[in-house]
Structures are given as C-alpha cells and as structure tokens.
Design an enzyme around this catalytic site. Sequence first.
Site, mmCIF file in Angstrom:
data_model
loop_
_atom_site.group_PDB
_atom_site.id
_atom_site.type_symbol
_atom_site.label_atom_id
_atom_site.label_comp_id
_atom_site.label_asym_id
_atom_site.label_seq_id
_atom_site.Cartn_x
_atom_site.Cartn_y
_atom_site.Cartn_z
ATOM 1 N N HIS A 72 -8.100 4.399 -3.686
ATOM 2 C CA HIS A 72 -7.221 3.263 -3.969
ATOM 3 C C HIS A 72 -5.919 3.371 -3.165
ATOM 4 C CE1 HIS A 72 -3.938 1.425 -6.466
ATOM 5 N NE2 HIS A 72 -4.740 0.393 -6.315
ATOM 6 N N GLU A 75 -6.561 2.201 0.245
ATOM 7 C CA GLU A 75 -6.628 0.734 0.280
ATOM 8 C C GLU A 75 -5.237 0.147 0.528
ATOM 9 O OE1 GLU A 75 -6.254 -2.761 -2.693
ATOM 10 O OE2 GLU A 75 -7.663 -1.265 -3.459
ATOM 11 N N HIS A 76 -4.234 0.658 -0.158
ATOM 12 C CA HIS A 76 -2.856 0.215 0.087
ATOM 13 C C HIS A 76 -2.432 0.516 1.520
ATOM 14 C CE1 HIS A 76 -0.924 -0.697 -3.960
ATOM 15 N NE2 HIS A 76 -2.180 -0.385 -4.285
ATOM 16 N N GLU A 152 2.367 0.550 -9.946
ATOM 17 C CA GLU A 152 1.199 -0.234 -10.358
ATOM 18 C C GLU A 152 0.513 0.409 -11.568
ATOM 19 O OE1 GLU A 152 -3.181 -1.589 -8.608
ATOM 20 O OE2 GLU A 152 -1.605 -0.945 -7.225
#
Length: 449
Positions: A72, A75-76, A152
């Site tokens: 993840h 992904e950023h 987040e």
Amino acid sequence: MHRPTYALLAALLVAAPVMAQETPPPQVSHFTLENGLELVVIPDRRAPVVTHMVWYRAGAADDPAGQSGVAHFLEHLMFKGTEKYPAGALEGMVNELGGETNAFTNADVTVYFQTVPPDALPTMMDIEADRMRNLVLPPEVIDAERAVVLDERRQRVESQPQSILAEEMAATLFQNHPYRVPIIGWAHEIEALSREEALSFYDRYYAPNNALVIVTGDVDADAVRQMAEETYGKVERGPDLPPRDRAVEPPHDTSRTVTLQDARVSLPSFSRNWLVPSYRQAENREAEALDVLAAILSDGPQSRLYQELVVKTGIAAQVGASYSGGAYDDAGFSLYGTPRPGTSMEALETAVYAELNKIIETGITDAELERVKNRFIRSTIFARDEQANMAQTYGLWLTTDRSVEDVALWPDRIREVTVEDVQAVATKYLRPTIAVTGYLLPLAEEKTP
C-alpha cells in the site's frame, strides 16, 4: 486518494460477473504480449469514454514479514513520478481532460486506473508503462508519504471502532495466513518502512509478466493491442516469479470471540464469521452455492433475515449475510446484525443463527432458489452500464487464476446450483463451534457469555 475497500471489490464479483443470456455477451479480446503482459479489451461504444486499468498480482498478503503495509505504501509512492512524467503530471493531464485517476491495494492485487476520452488512452498507457520500471523516489519524499499513510490509518482505522474491530477479527479468523495482517499495515511497522523496502517490493513485483491491463470503452481491440505493443511491449520482462504459495490455515476447531467496547459506539452490533473456499479454491459449485446462500439470507426485502427479523418480529435494525468469494486464497462468510432498542444482543444473535440453522436442517425452497438466481442474472445486465464494473470484474477473475471463459460461464454455473448444494455448504462450513464472533458495544454495555 479514495480507495475502495476490499469488501466493495469482492461485492463486484457478485454484482457484475458477466452479461446475462438475455443480452449479447461482451466481445472480449484477450492477448499476451511477448514480455508476458496480459491485455484484455472490452469494447463499449455507447459513450466516448475509456477505462484503463493496470493490475499487479501483488498485494498486502505479499508484504514481507515485518513490513506490513509496504504494498500500500508503494501504491502511494507510485504517484511520485518518473523522469519522463514527474510527480503530478498524470493527475494534471487527467484533471484537464475532466477524467479520473486513482488506485487501490487489497490483499491480493494493486491496481491503477484512469477514465479518460479515448484519444488520451495512448498517453495513459505510456505513463503506466513508464512507471512500471522507471519510478524515481528521492529520499526526501519517503518521510512525507509515510506520514500521509499513517494519517490515513488514523482516519480510516483508529478513529472508527468498526474498523478497529474488523482488524482484530481478521487477526483472529486467520491464524496463519497473511490475510490476518491489515492491508494498510500495522502502525508500528508503517513507521519503520524504508525507501529500500519499497523499492525492493517494486523491483520484485512490478514487471509486465506480473501485470494485467484491462481496457474497456469506446475502443477497437486491434488498435488497443497496437498501443500496448508500442508502450507496455517495450518494457523488459522481469524475472519469473514463483507460485503464490502462502501459509496455509490449520484446521479450525474452536469458536473464538472478539469484543470491543468503545465510547464512540452508539448502537451495539455483532458479526459471526467463518473461513470458506473462495471461487479459486472451490469445487463442485460450492462457491456459487455460498453466493446463493448469502443472497437467500439477506439479498433484498424478500430475503429470510429481512422478512423474519425486520418485518415480522422487528427485532433487528440491521441484519445481513455476506460471502467474499473473490479472494485468491481463503474466503470469508459472515452473518451480522444490530438489534433494535429493547432487544438484547443475545436475542438477535440467536434469531439470526436460527434462520441459518433452518437451512442446515430443512434446506431452502425451489421458489427461493429461483428468485435469487433471477436477481443475480438481472444484476449482471445492469452492471454492463458501468465500464469500471466490467473492468474490475475481469480483473478480479483473471488475477485469481481464472479465465475470460470462466467469466462467461458464471451465469450458467449459478443456474446449475441446486437446493441440495445450498444446504450442503451451509452444513459443511457454517458450524457455530468453529466461528469467530465479534461484538461491538457501547462502553457502558457488558457482553456476557
């Protein structure tokens, strides 16, 4: 950026697998380039729009031990750009066109997508092909983006009691498999993620022979293939990856309970969860039967749980069942509910399981079965109106070792499900003695065994 939850993506597997026989099936073209990249093209000329998705067969369950959240995190970082297309270039182009670009990570895949006018497709392909191998990560961006991910996590998990409980439930339901680890990662491990770890994951998994590109919309299959050859086809093939053999769950032979009491909870709720086969694992129509079982229990106002517990007795404010059959490995089946004021949690929980137990003991009716089958087939017709649904459906199926042909056969396999099939999977998999039950309670409320 907004990222759909895995539950939503799994739901799309049910909601939009393929068109029903009452409408022509999509004209799906499936190619493999010389460097191993898979390409699926689904023309839909009703509007001058195209959806372009890149699926990498690597997700949170592939995070190395001690590096939870690295898939993840990467992904950023993929939006930090390359020398050819610096940070912000993709978003700027898409925004100017009035389109959309986003990404999501789940346990099994990481996906990047754009929805744009057709004449922008070659540029989108060139951008994705470029960042497949040429990502530039200056050391100074790492700390800032890690802070974004931690924020987040605070917003999506730590500030929401339901999400906190869901994490603990997964860590309890899966005793050995990496699905037990949060997709976003544990906070203390996110804090330690490094540039080198992100690049190691990138170098291992981001290659054309580990990618699937899906294009749906106002396009021609041969033209899209030519665009792909000119962009993705120039990317060098990566090393062949070993099979995705993950840790296997041991037999589950105990019931377990997870309870969270939190001052932010206003209404109590429960969920009872089991491990069941996914579509990839299941044999003898068991996955289709589990889908049908979940629908009989809770799909629509005529479903058993709604009719009995909302309409007739009125003891449930919310009640339902779900089957997450889109996983690469083990799937989950859940029953859940929220009691209305004046009804105890124990009373609702007993009533919910009683409805399942009726199916285990006496089965379902032919009328129920036909109603659910018809709802499934009708839902596939409406799903064709959404390009993204079609692309996500094929992406989910093809990245879990299934084929375009399997998607086409799904309606027929649903039609083949029998009353006996549904009763058999309920009896085989949904025993209370091996369930994990979660309770979300207001701080002042006690849950007694």
